[in-house]
Design an enzyme around this catalytic site. Structure first.
Site, PDB file in Angstrom:
ATOM      1  N   ASN A  12       1.852 -31.055  13.135  1.00  0.00           N
ATOM      2  CA  ASN A  12       1.766 -31.465  14.539  1.00  0.00           C
ATOM      3  C   ASN A  12       1.326 -32.926  14.551  1.00  0.00           C
ATOM      4  O   ASN A  12       0.149 -33.222  14.354  1.00  0.00           O
ATOM      5  CB  ASN A  12       0.739 -30.568  15.255  1.00  0.00           C
ATOM      6  CG  ASN A  12       0.492 -31.015  16.682  1.00  0.00           C
ATOM      7  OD1 ASN A  12       1.192 -31.871  17.201  1.00  0.00           O
ATOM      8  ND2 ASN A  12      -0.522 -30.416  17.310  1.00  0.00           N
ATOM      9  N   TRP A  13       2.292 -33.798  14.754  1.00  0.00           N
ATOM     10  CA  TRP A  13       1.992 -35.237  14.665  1.00  0.00           C
ATOM     11  C   TRP A  13       1.238 -35.733  15.894  1.00  0.00           C
ATOM     12  O   TRP A  13       0.745 -36.848  15.900  1.00  0.00           O
ATOM     13  CB  TRP A  13       3.285 -36.044  14.492  1.00  0.00           C
ATOM     14  CG  TRP A  13       4.003 -35.817  13.190  1.00  0.00           C
ATOM     15  CD1 TRP A  13       3.678 -34.903  12.208  1.00  0.00           C
ATOM     16  CD2 TRP A  13       5.160 -36.522  12.704  1.00  0.00           C
ATOM     17  NE1 TRP A  13       4.563 -35.000  11.158  1.00  0.00           N
ATOM     18  CE2 TRP A  13       5.486 -35.981  11.435  1.00  0.00           C
ATOM     19  CE3 TRP A  13       5.953 -37.552  13.218  1.00  0.00           C
ATOM     20  CZ2 TRP A  13       6.570 -36.445  10.685  1.00  0.00           C
ATOM     21  CZ3 TRP A  13       7.036 -38.022  12.480  1.00  0.00           C
ATOM     22  CH2 TRP A  13       7.336 -37.469  11.218  1.00  0.00           C
ATOM     23  N   LYS A  14       1.199 -34.934  16.931  1.00  0.00           N
ATOM     24  CA  LYS A  14       0.543 -35.329  18.193  1.00  0.00           C
ATOM     25  C   LYS A  14       1.113 -36.679  18.668  1.00  0.00           C
ATOM     26  O   LYS A  14       2.282 -36.953  18.415  1.00  0.00           O
ATOM     27  CB  LYS A  14      -0.972 -35.346  18.021  1.00  0.00           C
ATOM     28  CG  LYS A  14      -1.491 -34.028  17.430  1.00  0.00           C
ATOM     29  CD  LYS A  14      -2.962 -33.877  17.485  1.00  0.00           C
ATOM     30  CE  LYS A  14      -3.345 -32.533  16.854  1.00  0.00           C
ATOM     31  NZ  LYS A  14      -4.760 -32.226  16.968  1.00  0.00           N
ATOM     32  N   HIS A 100      -1.042 -25.645  23.128  1.00  0.00           N
ATOM     33  CA  HIS A 100      -2.038 -26.307  22.282  1.00  0.00           C
ATOM     34  C   HIS A 100      -3.282 -26.591  23.128  1.00  0.00           C
ATOM     35  O   HIS A 100      -3.177 -26.903  24.307  1.00  0.00           O
ATOM     36  CB  HIS A 100      -1.464 -27.609  21.714  1.00  0.00           C
ATOM     37  CG  HIS A 100      -2.341 -28.201  20.655  1.00  0.00           C
ATOM     38  ND1 HIS A 100      -3.478 -28.911  20.962  1.00  0.00           N
ATOM     39  CD2 HIS A 100      -2.280 -28.146  19.302  1.00  0.00           C
ATOM     40  CE1 HIS A 100      -4.067 -29.275  19.825  1.00  0.00           C
ATOM     41  NE2 HIS A 100      -3.359 -28.817  18.809  1.00  0.00           N
ATOM     42  N   GLU A 102      -5.126 -29.062  23.341  1.00  0.00           N
ATOM     43  CA  GLU A 102      -5.149 -30.383  23.986  1.00  0.00           C
ATOM     44  C   GLU A 102      -4.334 -30.372  25.273  1.00  0.00           C
ATOM     45  O   GLU A 102      -4.662 -31.051  26.236  1.00  0.00           O
ATOM     46  CB  GLU A 102      -4.651 -31.448  22.993  1.00  0.00           C
ATOM     47  CG  GLU A 102      -5.706 -31.721  21.931  1.00  0.00           C
ATOM     48  CD  GLU A 102      -5.187 -32.159  20.576  1.00  0.00           C
ATOM     49  OE1 GLU A 102      -4.010 -32.554  20.470  1.00  0.00           O
ATOM     50  OE2 GLU A 102      -5.967 -32.077  19.601  1.00  0.00           O
ATOM     51  N   GLU A 170      -6.149 -21.571  16.432  1.00  0.00           N
ATOM     52  CA  GLU A 170      -6.783 -22.872  16.256  1.00  0.00           C
ATOM     53  C   GLU A 170      -8.109 -22.903  17.016  1.00  0.00           C
ATOM     54  O   GLU A 170      -8.108 -23.123  18.237  1.00  0.00           O
ATOM     55  CB  GLU A 170      -5.873 -23.983  16.804  1.00  0.00           C
ATOM     56  CG  GLU A 170      -4.526 -24.086  16.125  1.00  0.00           C
ATOM     57  CD  GLU A 170      -3.961 -25.496  16.222  1.00  0.00           C
ATOM     58  OE1 GLU A 170      -3.663 -26.057  15.169  1.00  0.00           O
ATOM     59  OE2 GLU A 170      -3.853 -26.034  17.339  1.00  0.00           O
ATOM     60  N   GLY A 176      -9.467 -31.529  14.460  1.00  0.00           N
ATOM     61  CA  GLY A 176      -9.767 -32.951  14.294  1.00  0.00           C
ATOM     62  C   GLY A 176     -11.223 -33.260  13.988  1.00  0.00           C
ATOM     63  O   GLY A 176     -11.639 -34.415  14.038  1.00  0.00           O
ATOM     64  N   SER A 216      -8.367 -28.753  11.197  1.00  0.00           N
ATOM     65  CA  SER A 216      -8.929 -29.416  10.001  1.00  0.00           C
ATOM     66  C   SER A 216      -8.464 -28.801   8.693  1.00  0.00           C
ATOM     67  O   SER A 216      -9.226 -28.737   7.721  1.00  0.00           O
ATOM     68  CB  SER A 216     -10.469 -29.436  10.069  1.00  0.00           C
ATOM     69  OG  SER A 216     -10.884 -30.215  11.168  1.00  0.00           O
ATOM     70  N   GLY A 237      -2.634 -30.939  11.805  1.00  0.00           N
ATOM     71  CA  GLY A 237      -2.600 -32.154  12.620  1.00  0.00           C
ATOM     72  C   GLY A 237      -2.756 -33.384  11.752  1.00  0.00           C
ATOM     73  O   GLY A 237      -1.806 -33.851  11.130  1.00  0.00           O
ATOM     74  N   GLY A 238      -3.980 -33.903  11.681  1.00  0.00           N
ATOM     75  CA  GLY A 238      -4.243 -35.164  10.981  1.00  0.00           C
ATOM     76  C   GLY A 238      -3.623 -35.257   9.595  1.00  0.00           C
ATOM     77  O   GLY A 238      -3.002 -36.263   9.254  1.00  0.00           O
TER      78      GLY A 238
HETATM   79  P1  PGA Z   1      -6.103 -31.079  12.891  1.00  0.00           P
HETATM   80  O1  PGA Z   1      -5.232 -30.598  14.162  1.00  0.00           O
HETATM   81  O2  PGA Z   1      -5.430 -30.553  11.661  1.00  0.00           O
HETATM   82  O3  PGA Z   1      -6.093 -32.578  12.985  1.00  0.00           O
HETATM   83  O4  PGA Z   1      -7.478 -30.504  13.071  1.00  0.00           O
HETATM   84  C1  PGA Z   1      -4.608 -29.333  14.163  1.00  0.00           C
HETATM   85  C2  PGA Z   1      -3.896 -29.140  15.488  1.00  0.00           C
HETATM   86  O5  PGA Z   1      -4.427 -29.565  16.520  1.00  0.00           O
HETATM   87  O6  PGA Z   1      -2.805 -28.561  15.536  1.00  0.00           O
END
Ligand code: PGA
Length: 255
Positions: A12-14, A100, A102, A170, A176, A216, A237-238
Site C-alpha cells: 500500500n504505497w499510500k 483503510h 486512514e 490492521e 506506521g 509496521s 505500507g512504509g
Molecule cells: P505500515 O502501513 O506498514 O506503514 O504500518 C500499513 C498500512 O497502513 O496498510
C-alpha cells in the site's frame, strides 16, 4: 495440515511516489519476479491513482497484480475527484483496498460506506482488500475482538466470497508506528476473524479466504507473523516503498 491459502503480499504505497520513482520501484519488483517464476506468494502493489496506468505497464508480464487504494460506491456520476471501481478495472487493476483506517478517519467512512464500496468493486470483478482493526484505546479497553466483529459485520458486503474478498487486519495503533501486537495477539484476532467468516460465509469459504496482517510489517518481523496459521500474507505500507524491504517480506512467506 498443509496450508491451502497462497500468501498474498500487498504493498500500500499510500500518497507516495511521483512517476519516476513509482515506475522504478514497480520495474524492480517485476525484474525480481521474472527472475524466479516459482514463488511461494502472490504479490500486489497499490500505487496512488496517478501512477496506476504506469505501474500496470511496468509490471506487465511479471505476475504482479495492481490495485487501487479506494473507490467510490457509485459506478459513475457527479462525484468530483472520486474514482469508480470500473475505472480501476479499466486501467488494469485487479484489487482495491477499501475501509483503510486512514480513509475511515480522514474521510469519515462508516462500515456502511465501506460495504457499499466493496460491493461496487466486486460487481466489476475486482478483489477487495477490506481493512479492519482496533484503535489503541479500544485495545486498552479490551474491546479488540468486539470491534473486529462489528467492523466485519458492518463492512463485509452481501456478495462477499473467498475469491473476491481478502481481509486485512490492521490494528490502527500499529500502522506506521513501528509497533506491532505480539504474535499470540495477532494469532488470536486472526482466528477470531476466521471464525466470524465461517459464521457468515460458511466454513468452506472461510478456509479459503485470505486474511492478511498489516501494521509496521517489515523484514525483521515478517517471518514470525507470516508463519502464523491464520495469517495469509501482509498489507505493507512504509516497507513497500523500498524494493529490498518489500521483497524480503515476500520471501519470508512460508513455502
Ligand atoms: P505500515 O502501513 O506498514 O506503514 O504500518 C500499513 C498500512 O497502513 O496498510
Amino acid at each position: 495440515m498443509a496450508r491451502t491459502r497462497r500468501p498474498l503480499i500487498a504493498g500500500n504505497w499510500k500518497m507516495n511516489g511521483l512517476s519516476k520513482e513509482g515506475v522504478a520501484l514497480a520495474g524492480e519488483l517485476a525484474r525480481r519476479m521474472k527472475a524466479g517464476p516459482d514463488r511461494a506468494f502472490d504479490m500486489a502493489v497499490c500505487p496512488p491513482f496517478t501512477l496506476i496506468g504506469a505501474v500496470v505497464q511496468a509490471v506487465s508480464g511479471a505476475g504482479i497484480a495492481v490495485g487501487g487504494q479506494d473507490c467510490h460506491a457509485k459506478p459513475k456520476g457527479a462525484h468530483t475527484g472520486d474514482v469508480s471501481a470500473a475505472m480501476l478495472a479499466d486501467l488494469g487493476c485487479s484489487y482495491v483496498i477499501v475501509g483503510h483506517s486512514e480513509r475511515r478517519t480522514d474521510h469519515r467512512e462508516t462500515d456502511a460506506v465501506v460495504a457499499a464500496k466493496a460491493q461496487a468493486a466486486i460487481e466489476v470483478g475486482l478483489t477487495v482488500i477490506l481493512c479492519i482493526g482496533e484503535t489503541e484505546a479500544e485495545r486498552d479497553a479490551g474491546r479488540t475482538l468486539d470491534v473486529v466483529k462489528r467492523q466485519l459485520d458492518g463492512s463485509l458486503p452481501t456478495s462477499a466470497s473467498a475469491e473476491r474478498v481478502v481481509i486485512a487486519y490492521e490494528p490502527v495503533w500499529a500502522i506506521g508506528t513501528g509497533r506491532t501486537p505480539t504474535t499470540p495477539e495477532v494469532a488470536e484476532v486472526h482466528a477470531r476473524i476466521r471464525a466470524l467468516l465461517a459464521d457468515r460465509l460458511g466454513r468452506n469459504a472461510a478456509e479459503r479466504l485470505r486474511v492478511l496482517y498489516g501494521g509496521s510489517m517489515k523484514p525483521s518481523n515478517a517471518r514470525e507473523l507470516l508463519v502464523l496459521a491464520d495469517v495469509d500474507g501482509g498489507l505493507v505500507g512504509g516497507a513497500s516503498l523500498v524494493a529490498d524491504d518489500f521483497w524480503a517480506i515476500a520471501e519470508a512467506c512460508p513455502k
